[in-house]
Design a protein around this motif. Structure first.
Motif, short mmCIF file in Angstrom:
data_model
loop_
_atom_site.label_atom_id
_atom_site.label_comp_id
_atom_site.label_asym_id
_atom_site.label_seq_id
_atom_site.Cartn_x
_atom_site.Cartn_y
_atom_site.Cartn_z
N VAL A 415 0.85 -1.20 0.00
CA VAL A 415 0.00 0.00 0.00
C VAL A 415 0.88 1.25 0.00
O VAL A 415 0.68 2.19 -0.77
N LEU A 416 1.91 1.25 0.87
CA LEU A 416 2.80 2.41 0.92
C LEU A 416 3.54 2.58 -0.40
O LEU A 416 3.70 3.69 -0.90
N SER A 419 1.30 3.97 -2.93
CA SER A 419 0.98 5.37 -2.65
C SER A 419 2.12 6.28 -3.04
O SER A 419 1.92 7.46 -3.29
N MET A 429 -2.15 6.31 -6.45
CA MET A 429 -3.22 6.00 -5.52
C MET A 429 -4.33 7.04 -5.59
O MET A 429 -4.64 7.69 -4.61
N ASP A 439 -6.16 13.69 -5.41
CA ASP A 439 -5.69 14.21 -4.10
C ASP A 439 -4.76 15.39 -4.13
O ASP A 439 -4.82 16.06 -3.94
N GLU A 440 -4.02 15.90 -4.93
CA GLU A 440 -3.28 17.11 -4.58
C GLU A 440 -3.81 18.28 -5.38
O GLU A 440 -4.18 18.08 -6.51
N MET B 1 -3.82 17.81 -1.14
CA MET B 1 -4.12 16.65 -0.30
C MET B 1 -5.60 16.69 0.04
O MET B 1 -6.09 17.68 0.55
N LYS B 5 -8.73 12.08 2.96
CA LYS B 5 -7.59 11.22 3.27
C LYS B 5 -6.90 11.66 4.55
O LYS B 5 -6.51 10.82 5.36
N TYR B 126 10.68 2.64 6.07
CA TYR B 126 10.24 2.83 4.68
C TYR B 126 9.14 3.88 4.61
O TYR B 126 9.19 4.81 3.80
N ALA B 127 8.15 3.73 5.52
CA ALA B 127 7.01 4.65 5.49
C ALA B 127 7.46 6.07 5.80
O ALA B 127 7.08 7.03 5.11
N LYS B 130 9.34 7.63 2.92
CA LYS B 130 8.49 8.07 1.82
C LYS B 130 7.75 9.36 2.17
O LYS B 130 7.32 10.07 1.28
N THR B 133 3.07 12.62 3.05
CA THR B 133 2.16 12.67 1.91
C THR B 133 1.78 11.26 1.46
O THR B 133 0.61 10.98 1.20
N VAL B 134 2.78 10.40 1.40
CA VAL B 134 2.51 9.03 0.97
C VAL B 134 1.62 8.31 1.96
O VAL B 134 0.68 7.62 1.58
N MET B 135 1.88 8.54 3.26
CA MET B 135 1.05 7.86 4.26
C MET B 135 -0.39 8.37 4.20
O MET B 135 -1.33 7.59 4.33
N ARG B 137 -1.85 9.51 1.56
CA ARG B 137 -2.44 8.95 0.35
C ARG B 137 -2.84 7.49 0.55
O ARG B 137 -3.84 7.03 0.02
N GLY B 138 -2.02 6.76 1.31
CA GLY B 138 -2.30 5.35 1.50
C GLY B 138 -3.36 5.08 2.55
O GLY B 138 -3.81 3.95 2.71
N ILE B 140 -6.51 5.64 2.93
CA ILE B 140 -7.82 5.07 2.58
C ILE B 140 -7.67 3.58 2.29
O ILE B 140 -8.44 2.75 2.80
#
Lengths: 440, 356
Positions: A415-416, A419, A429, A439-440, B1, B5, B126-127, B130, B133-135, B137-138, B140
């Motif tokens: 998922v990460l 994303s 995503m 989303d942005e 954003m 989310k 890793y999270a 990234k 923003t990525v978290m 986005r992920g 949902i």
């Protein structure tokens, strides 16, 4: 002076080609020298048309005089035109270009799709000729907002590509990013799809495709209306829609031809299939070797019984049969249609019966494996399924070490990862390319 | 954003703390009218959330650090934000260690803790690498994956409820104010801190956020009352993981899985991963922006992860951490209650004299 240089240049460049023609031609009082490829130009028709144009002094002539601002690049430009199937005439007055009618017998006619089986939709498919393909799209969408930009890419091999989008629907940043990248990399040769994707600046290693490809104009029209940018490549009978997003795993644009409830049902089934395709093999390893206590005791005993006599750990068992399955899938793809069924049958007997009776793998494994393979192919598009097919090995490996917690980590990780993907400045995503779902 | 989310991540982060500590701490801090304690907690959070969003509102695109530095300069902000750094560090360690213990106890008895921890911290690395923003986005997708587990593990035990355990509904002595366990619960507020760190120009509306908090409140009530209704106060107070025990009392015929608490652990550990990642990212962002701007973010992150890993391996057992848990609740109170108020003052000052 300059014209002589151009003539010499041209004959030096192409003299080894047997289909290159350079000859003198008298029209009226003037002597021209003409250059063309007889495999690309229909000579008789061309000469007829030129005669007609020049003698009658036609206003809408197909013959243009070429003006060169920079003498150095003149022969480059001219040889490029010749390779595109144009005819060049030179006289002492200057250089002329005749935009010929293309030789029609080296392009295929529009026909039904070869690799896709649409239900309840238009059956014409893209062909190799980019002009025909652009025409197909224009014909299917009569709108002022449909924009087609063409450009030529490459240095050694020129390739014409078309960027198609619907104004005001496609996000501006995607169009700008595609235009910018193509401008930046316009010297780069584009002969394959991967070249094109690299030219667009997409990541080299990604487990999901960054585009959707299809040979159905109808599908591409839907993609355009959904805000994507479609790219056509000359001599390629597929169109590519950018960017790809997560929902492409389970939705095809042709779903919109069905009643809404059917569409919801089909998409739900495919989304569940995506989840199962990734998790099932991992779950088997988990429940078999790491966390068997999770299962209800009756079931745990059944599972253990089915593995009775199997001599290696469940991960190895799984990997072996997976490899076999992958090979069967690969083998059936390229075989001619009259041999394919044989492989399917052999594979079926091998996987279904022999291997289990020989106690090399367990019954349950075959069931899990087949379920995951079916789930895999329920997804939309071959490209999408390959990424998932690869990822399930990672899931399996982590699960074999860490059990259910490993499976969970693998799922969070994907998922990460998904994303964090962005294609053409657009996050993977997202649930839709247009409108405020983004989303942005 | 998109707001949805951000608010989803907001919910998930709150759920992470709720699953990790709320039931046992609330049950041990009061013996009656638990809902009052929870309600007070959430009303407090609602108030602070209002202050927090209010102080961010006039400065779109600015994070809390930007507001601090432009209001009192770099050194001032370093001092004001230092307790938050301490809070985040200890909280990260606690969260990780508690989660590790839970995973080890329930899912992986034979796997060495070092390996499980390594996987945990790698994923969080890793999270955090990234980025937020990525978290966001992920969030949902994660909640689609996790919510069934969360809801399922909360609701399966309803068959064993004894509704009489709800009583007494009203608190008679209000002694929970004096219990340190009650203040430990304040850590659930930490789920809103990231709102001031997200690099967003689009601002959250207080009404939406309050509504989301309402949903979280319902979940919080559920998480406390499920074990309470199954076991009653006298029994539940003795458990280390009341929710876990509650889901262990069930035998569902139609589920192929026998050991239902594993659902609870799966859900809570995934939430913990998310929370650790977000806190880790915040810690790195603050350190990078305020204290050691010369060092690259990845290096700070790696150093922190390595440090957390080594320290977690050195911890002898879970009792050793109790002291830090209570110690950290002091820093926590500063970070989630005092700091938003300070920020509010800064923000007002900055609005009046923007050129300072």
């Amino acid at each position: 002076m300059q014209i002589d240089k151009i003539k010499n240049d041209l004959s030096r460049r192409f003299r080894l080609n047997s289909d290159f023609v350079q000859k003198e031609l008298e029209i009226g009082e003037t002597t021209f020298e003409i250059f063309f490829f007889n495999t690309l130009v229909n000579y008789e028709t061309a000469i007829e048309q030129i005669n007609y144009d020049i003698l009658r002094g036609h206003k809408d002539s197909y013959v243009y005089r070429l003006d060169f601002s920079q003498a150095d690049s003149a022969s480059d430009q001219i040889s490029h035109e010749i390779l595109q199937g144009k005819l060049i005439l030179t006289s002492k007055d200057g250089v002329f270009l005749f935009d010929t009618l293309k030789k029609s017998n080296i392009s295929r006619a529009v026909s039904a799709p070869e690799s896709e089986n649409p239900l309840q939709s238009a059956y014409d498919a893209f062909t190799e000729d980019i002009d025909v393909n652009m025409g197909l799209i224009r014909k299917k969408m009569n709108s002022e907002t449909l924009t087609i930009e063409t450009r030529t890419l490459g240095k050694n091999t020129m390739k014409k590509i078309a960027i198609i989008y619907v104004k005001e629907v496609a996000p501006a940043e995607v169009i700008d990013s595609i235009r910018g990248k193509l401008e930046e990399n316009k010297e780069r040769d584009v002969t394959t799809v991967r070249n094109l994707v690299r030219s667009l600046g997409h990541p080299r290693l990604a487990i999901t495709p960054t585009y959707i490809s299809s040979e159905l104009p109808g599908e591409m029209i839907q993609n355009l209306l959904n805000g994507r940018v479609v790219i056509l490549m000359d001599q390629f009978s597929f169109a590519f829609a950018f960017p790809a997003i997560i929902t492409d795993l389970w939705s095809t644009t042709l779903d919109v031809n069905y009643p809404y409830l059917f569409q919801v049902f089909l998409r739900t089934v495919r989304a569940i299939a995506a989840l199962l395709a990734v998790t099932l093999p991992g779950l088997y390893v988990v429940l078999n070797s790491v966390n068997p206590e999770l299962l209800r005791i009756q079931l745990a005993i059944t599972v253990a019984k089915s593995r009775e006599g199997v001599p290696y750990p469940s991960l190895i068992e799984m990997l072996l049969v997976m490899l076999l399955l992958e090979m069967i899938i690969e083998a059936t793809i390229r075989l001619p249609k009259n041999i394919g069924p044989t492989i399917t049958m052999i594979g079926g007997i091998l996987l279904g019966q022999a291997i289990v009776q020989a106690k090399l793998v367990s019954n349950l494994l075959i069931i899990i494996l087949v379920a995951s393979a079916i789930a895999n192919f329920a997804l939309v598009g071959y490209m999408n399924t390959t990424g998932i097919r690869m990822y399930k090995y990672i899931v399996m490996l982590i699960s074999s070490f860490f059990g259910i917690w490993g499976l969970e980590v693998a799922m969070i990780w994907i998922v990460l990862y998904l994303s964090s993907l962005k294609t053409s400045g657009f996050p993977y995503m997202s649930f839709s390319v247009k409108g405020n779902m983004r989303d942005e | 954003m998109s707001r949805v989310k951000v608010l989803t991540l907001f919910t998930l982060l709150h759920l992470a703390s709720i699953f990790a500590i709320l039931p046992e701490r609330i049950i041990s801090s009061t013996s009656e009218g638990h809902w009052i304690a929870i309600l007070i907690l959430f009303l407090m959070e609602l108030m602070i959330l209002w202050i927090y969003l209010r102080s961010l509102k006039p400065f779109p695109g600015m994070s809390i650090i930007d507001i601090c530095t432009s209001s009192i300069g770099v050194w001032g902000s370093r001092i004001v934000i230092l307790p938050i750094i301490i809070f985040l560090s200890i909280e990260l360690l606690l969260l990780m260690y508690f989660q590790e213990v839970e995973i080890k106890a329930v899912l992986l008895q034979r796997t060495p803790a070092a390996a499980t921890l390594l996987l945990f911290i790698t994923l969080c690395f890793y999270a955090a690498w990234k980025g937020l923003t990525v978290m966001i986005r992920g969030s949902i997708a994660l909640s689609i994956l996790l919510m069934p587990f969360i809801i399922f593990s909360m609701l399966i035990s309803f068959k064993n409820f004894r509704l009489s355990y709800v009583f007494p509904l009203w608190v008679s002595d209000w002694s929970f104010w004096t219990q340190p366990d009650f203040y430990v619960c304040i850590v659930i507020f930490a789920g809103f801190l990231f709102l001031g760190m997200s690099p967003s120009k689009q601002q959250l509306k207080f009404s939406h956020t309050a509504l989301t908090l309402g949903i979280v409140f319902v979940m919080a009530i559920g998480s406390v009352y499920v074990p309470l209704l199954v076991f009653g106060q006298e029994t539940a107070v003795n458990f280390q993981y009341p929710m876990l025990m509650a889901s262990d009392t069930i035998d569902l015929e139609w589920v192929v899985f026998d050991w239902l608490p594993s659902f609870y652990v799966v859900a809570s550990s995934a939430l913990a991963v998310l929370k650790v990642s977000v806190l880790l990212w915040m810690l790195v962002a603050i350190l990078h922006q305020l204290y050691i701007p010369r060092l690259g973010k990845v290096w700070i992150l790696s150093a922190i992860c390595l440090g957390l890993y080594v320290i977690s391996l050195l911890i002898p057992d879970i009792q050793a951490l109790d002291f830090y848990l209570y110690l950290n609740s002091a820093f926590c109170v500063y970070s989630v209650i005092v700091f938003p108020m300070i920020l509010f003052l800064f923000s007002r000052r900055l609005r009046k004299w923007p050129n300072q």
